[in-house]
Design a protein around this motif. Structure first.
Motif, PDB file in Angstrom:
ATOM      1  N   ASP A   1      47.327  38.859  31.524  1.00 44.35           N
ATOM      2  CA  ASP A   1      48.213  40.015  31.742  1.00 44.35           C
ATOM      3  C   ASP A   1      47.444  41.111  32.458  1.00 44.35           C
ATOM      4  O   ASP A   1      47.098  42.138  31.866  1.00 44.35           O
ATOM      5  N   PRO A   2      47.140  40.921  33.746  1.00 41.13           N
ATOM      6  CA  PRO A   2      46.267  41.847  34.481  1.00 41.13           C
ATOM      7  C   PRO A   2      46.726  43.301  34.513  1.00 41.13           C
ATOM      8  O   PRO A   2      45.906  44.192  34.736  1.00 41.13           O
ATOM      9  N   VAL A   3      48.007  43.546  34.275  1.00 40.31           N
ATOM     10  CA  VAL A   3      48.472  44.934  34.241  1.00 40.31           C
ATOM     11  C   VAL A   3      47.719  45.730  33.173  1.00 40.31           C
ATOM     12  O   VAL A   3      47.446  46.923  33.331  1.00 40.31           O
ATOM     13  N   LEU A   4      47.329  45.060  32.107  1.00 38.98           N
ATOM     14  CA  LEU A   4      46.638  45.739  31.009  1.00 38.98           C
ATOM     15  C   LEU A   4      45.228  46.189  31.388  1.00 38.98           C
ATOM     16  O   LEU A   4      44.614  46.983  30.661  1.00 38.98           O
ATOM     17  N   LEU A   5      44.731  45.710  32.515  1.00 37.26           N
ATOM     18  CA  LEU A   5      43.429  46.203  32.987  1.00 37.26           C
ATOM     19  C   LEU A   5      43.484  47.697  33.288  1.00 37.26           C
ATOM     20  O   LEU A   5      42.461  48.381  33.262  1.00 37.26           O
ATOM     21  N   VAL A   6      44.679  48.198  33.566  1.00 38.12           N
ATOM     22  CA  VAL A   6      44.844  49.635  33.810  1.00 38.12           C
ATOM     23  C   VAL A   6      44.349  50.421  32.605  1.00 38.12           C
ATOM     24  O   VAL A   6      43.665  51.448  32.749  1.00 38.12           O
ATOM     25  N   ALA A   7      44.666  49.946  31.409  1.00 39.38           N
ATOM     26  CA  ALA A   7      44.252  50.644  30.184  1.00 39.38           C
ATOM     27  C   ALA A   7      42.732  50.633  30.039  1.00 39.38           C
ATOM     28  O   ALA A   7      42.125  51.644  29.661  1.00 39.38           O
ATOM     29  N   HIS A   8      42.109  49.510  30.337  1.00 44.50           N
ATOM     30  CA  HIS A   8      40.654  49.417  30.209  1.00 44.50           C
ATOM     31  C   HIS A   8      39.954  50.267  31.265  1.00 44.50           C
ATOM     32  O   HIS A   8      38.954  50.934  30.970  1.00 44.50           O
ATOM     33  N   ALA A   9      40.465  50.245  32.487  1.00 47.94           N
ATOM     34  CA  ALA A   9      39.870  51.052  33.550  1.00 47.94           C
ATOM     35  C   ALA A   9      39.998  52.542  33.234  1.00 47.94           C
ATOM     36  O   ALA A   9      39.035  53.312  33.374  1.00 47.94           O
TER      37      ALA A   9
ATOM     38  N   ILE B   1      38.526  41.768  27.794  1.00 50.66           N
ATOM     39  CA  ILE B   1      38.728  42.160  29.192  1.00 50.66           C
ATOM     40  C   ILE B   1      39.042  40.934  30.048  1.00 50.66           C
ATOM     41  O   ILE B   1      39.968  40.945  30.870  1.00 50.66           O
ATOM     42  N   HIS B   2      38.286  39.873  29.846  1.00 49.52           N
ATOM     43  CA  HIS B   2      38.541  38.644  30.609  1.00 49.52           C
ATOM     44  C   HIS B   2      39.901  38.036  30.241  1.00 49.52           C
ATOM     45  O   HIS B   2      40.602  37.489  31.095  1.00 49.52           O
ATOM     46  N   GLU B   3      40.272  38.163  28.981  1.00 52.79           N
ATOM     47  CA  GLU B   3      41.555  37.619  28.527  1.00 52.79           C
ATOM     48  C   GLU B   3      42.725  38.317  29.207  1.00 52.79           C
ATOM     49  O   GLU B   3      43.648  37.655  29.708  1.00 52.79           O
ATOM     50  N   VAL B   4      42.714  39.645  29.230  1.00 50.25           N
ATOM     51  CA  VAL B   4      43.835  40.350  29.858  1.00 50.25           C
ATOM     52  C   VAL B   4      43.817  40.161  31.370  1.00 50.25           C
ATOM     53  O   VAL B   4      44.875  40.118  32.014  1.00 50.25           O
TER      54      VAL B   4
ATOM     55  N   TYR C   1      26.486  47.426  30.597  1.00 44.84           N
ATOM     56  CA  TYR C   1      26.358  46.503  31.730  1.00 44.84           C
ATOM     57  C   TYR C   1      27.300  45.313  31.571  1.00 44.84           C
ATOM     58  O   TYR C   1      28.006  44.937  32.519  1.00 44.84           O
ATOM     59  N   TYR C   2      27.347  44.740  30.388  1.00 45.63           N
ATOM     60  CA  TYR C   2      28.222  43.586  30.161  1.00 45.63           C
ATOM     61  C   TYR C   2      29.699  43.981  30.226  1.00 45.63           C
ATOM     62  O   TYR C   2      30.525  43.242  30.777  1.00 45.63           O
ATOM     63  N   VAL C   3      30.031  45.140  29.680  1.00 47.28           N
ATOM     64  CA  VAL C   3      31.423  45.594  29.690  1.00 47.28           C
ATOM     65  C   VAL C   3      31.894  45.880  31.121  1.00 47.28           C
ATOM     66  O   VAL C   3      32.959  45.424  31.539  1.00 47.28           O
ATOM     67  N   TYR C   4      31.092  46.639  31.865  1.00 42.76           N
ATOM     68  CA  TYR C   4      31.494  46.970  33.234  1.00 42.76           C
ATOM     69  C   TYR C   4      31.456  45.765  34.156  1.00 42.76           C
ATOM     70  O   TYR C   4      32.252  45.666  35.097  1.00 42.76           O
ATOM     71  N   SER C   5      30.551  44.836  33.907  1.00 44.76           N
ATOM     72  CA  SER C   5      30.530  43.613  34.709  1.00 44.76           C
ATOM     73  C   SER C   5      31.834  42.854  34.528  1.00 44.76           C
ATOM     74  O   SER C   5      32.412  42.330  35.496  1.00 44.76           O
ATOM     75  N   ALA C   6      32.316  42.809  33.282  1.00 45.76           N
ATOM     76  CA  ALA C   6      33.579  42.116  33.000  1.00 45.76           C
ATOM     77  C   ALA C   6      34.750  42.832  33.646  1.00 45.76           C
ATOM     78  O   ALA C   6      35.602  42.209  34.296  1.00 45.76           O
ATOM     79  N   ILE C   7      34.813  44.150  33.485  1.00 47.44           N
ATOM     80  CA  ILE C   7      35.917  44.921  34.057  1.00 47.44           C
ATOM     81  C   ILE C   7      35.958  44.757  35.576  1.00 47.44           C
ATOM     82  O   ILE C   7      37.013  44.498  36.167  1.00 47.44           O
ATOM     83  N   GLU C   8      34.813  44.892  36.198  1.00 44.70           N
ATOM     84  CA  GLU C   8      34.793  44.876  37.662  1.00 44.70           C
ATOM     85  C   GLU C   8      34.983  43.467  38.235  1.00 44.70           C
ATOM     86  O   GLU C   8      35.518  43.311  39.335  1.00 44.70           O
ATOM     87  N   GLU C   9      34.585  42.466  37.472  1.00 44.24           N
ATOM     88  CA  GLU C   9      34.883  41.096  37.888  1.00 44.24           C
ATOM     89  C   GLU C   9      36.387  40.860  37.894  1.00 44.24           C
ATOM     90  O   GLU C   9      36.944  40.282  38.841  1.00 44.24           O
ATOM     91  N   GLU C  10      37.058  41.328  36.863  1.00 50.03           N
ATOM     92  CA  GLU C  10      38.511  41.137  36.779  1.00 50.03           C
ATOM     93  C   GLU C  10      39.256  42.039  37.766  1.00 50.03           C
ATOM     94  O   GLU C  10      40.277  41.647  38.329  1.00 50.03           O
TER      95      GLU C  10
END
Length: 310
Positions: A140-148, A133-136, A70-79
């Motif tokens: 560097d939002p492009v790196l969210l691709v890797a987390h997603a 997740i919040h840091e990238v 829940y905490y991980v996906y909340s962070a990913i989806e917020e970003e």
């Protein structure tokens, strides 16, 4: 074999009509898949995952794992919401198909009750994952691709096996309560959707340097996820709860031989392949509960079956 499937992205219908992709080693999806294989294997062979796949999952531990997600996906989806119009991330924006925060909230409400938010907290191992997740997302939002990619594609694939194991081991309702996370309501054909997502990744305009950064970030995501598994495994040692050993062996026990996978063997057995039918039977016979039942039956008919067993 062709398979037509339509999935939506922002109201647009996209048709995919082939099960076979023409892949290039330089495609981003292939770079990430090949470059994270070792990290993926470590996560898959972690004691926590192997125990889970064998059905040795305790209810309290499952609740803690759901909390971490829940905490991980909340962070990913917020970003993700902040960068949904970003040139690189926009093609991968599938909120109705992929987002998991709402589903996880339903699961936590099932396990903890209506006041679930006051009963949960971010664990010591989960917090660095969330912070990264919040840091990238900020720097560097492009790196969210890797987390997603790491999270959504992984949970859309292997998560379906975990769902079945958890449902049986924890005796959860067949109607899906407590397992909403694993149900992707907006995706009717997971294979077609993953193919679409992969093709969208490969069309992103990223240079070699960015691909290398994305690969590093994907490996970091696996490492952060593995840290959560390790934490859960340690916590589980102090939780006393009876569980069923009903799950299959993890792929790591197969020595890389997919023919030993019970799910693969079952599929092949149904198709009429006698070799895999035998493998499936062997897999079933390895289960302790089945062995006890079988031993009892054999003892009852030993006299009559002696001629056959000689």
């Amino acid at each position: 074999m062709a398979a037509d499937s339509a999935v939506s992205n922002g109201g647009e219908n996209i048709l995919t009509d082939s099960d076979d992709d023409i892949l290039n080693p330089n495609d981003l999806s292939e770079v990430l898949a090949a470059g994270t294989k070792e990290s993926h294997d470590k996560a898959e062979n972690s004691p926590f995952v192997k125990d889970f796949l064998r059905g040795r999952i305790k209810r309290e531990l499952f609740k803690l794992g759901t909390t971490a997600l829940y905490y991980v996906y909340s962070a990913i989806e917020e970003e993700i919401e902040k960068v949904k119009d970003h040139a690189v991330f926009a093609p991968l924006y599938f909120p109705s198909e992929l987002h998991r925060q709402e589903a996880l909230a339903k699961d936590l409400a099932y396990f903890y009750g209506e006041d679930w938010e006051s009963q949960i907290s971010c664990s010591a191992a989960t917090q660095p994952y969330v912070d990264r997740i919040h840091e990238v997302g900020r720097d560097d939002p492009v790196l969210l691709v890797a987390h997603a990619w790491t999270r959504y594609m992984g949970d859309l694939s292997g998560g379906q096996i975990l769902k079945k194991v958890a449902q049986r081991a924890l005796k959860l309702p067949p109607t899906g309560e407590g397992l909403n996370f694993y149900h992707f309501e907006g995706i009717h054909n997971p294979t077609a959707f993953k193919r679409l997502y992969r093709s969208r990744m490969n069309e992103l305009e990223v240079d070699a340097e960015t691909k290398a950064k994305l690969l590093d970030e994907a490996n970091l995501a696996f490492k952060l996820n593995l840290d959560v598994f390790t934490e859960l495994q340690e916590i589980g040692k102090d939780i006393e709860e009876e569980v069923q050993d009903i799950g299959p062996h993890a792929h790591g026990d197969m020595g890389g031989d997919i023919s030993k996978c019970p799910y693969y063997a079952a599929k092949m057995a149904v198709s009429g392949n006698t070799t895999y039918a035998c493998n499936f039977a062997k897999t079933v016979l390895r289960q302790s509960t089945v062995q006890v039942i079988l031993a009892t039956l054999v003892a009852a008919v030993a006299g009559l079956a002696a001629w056959y067993l000689m």
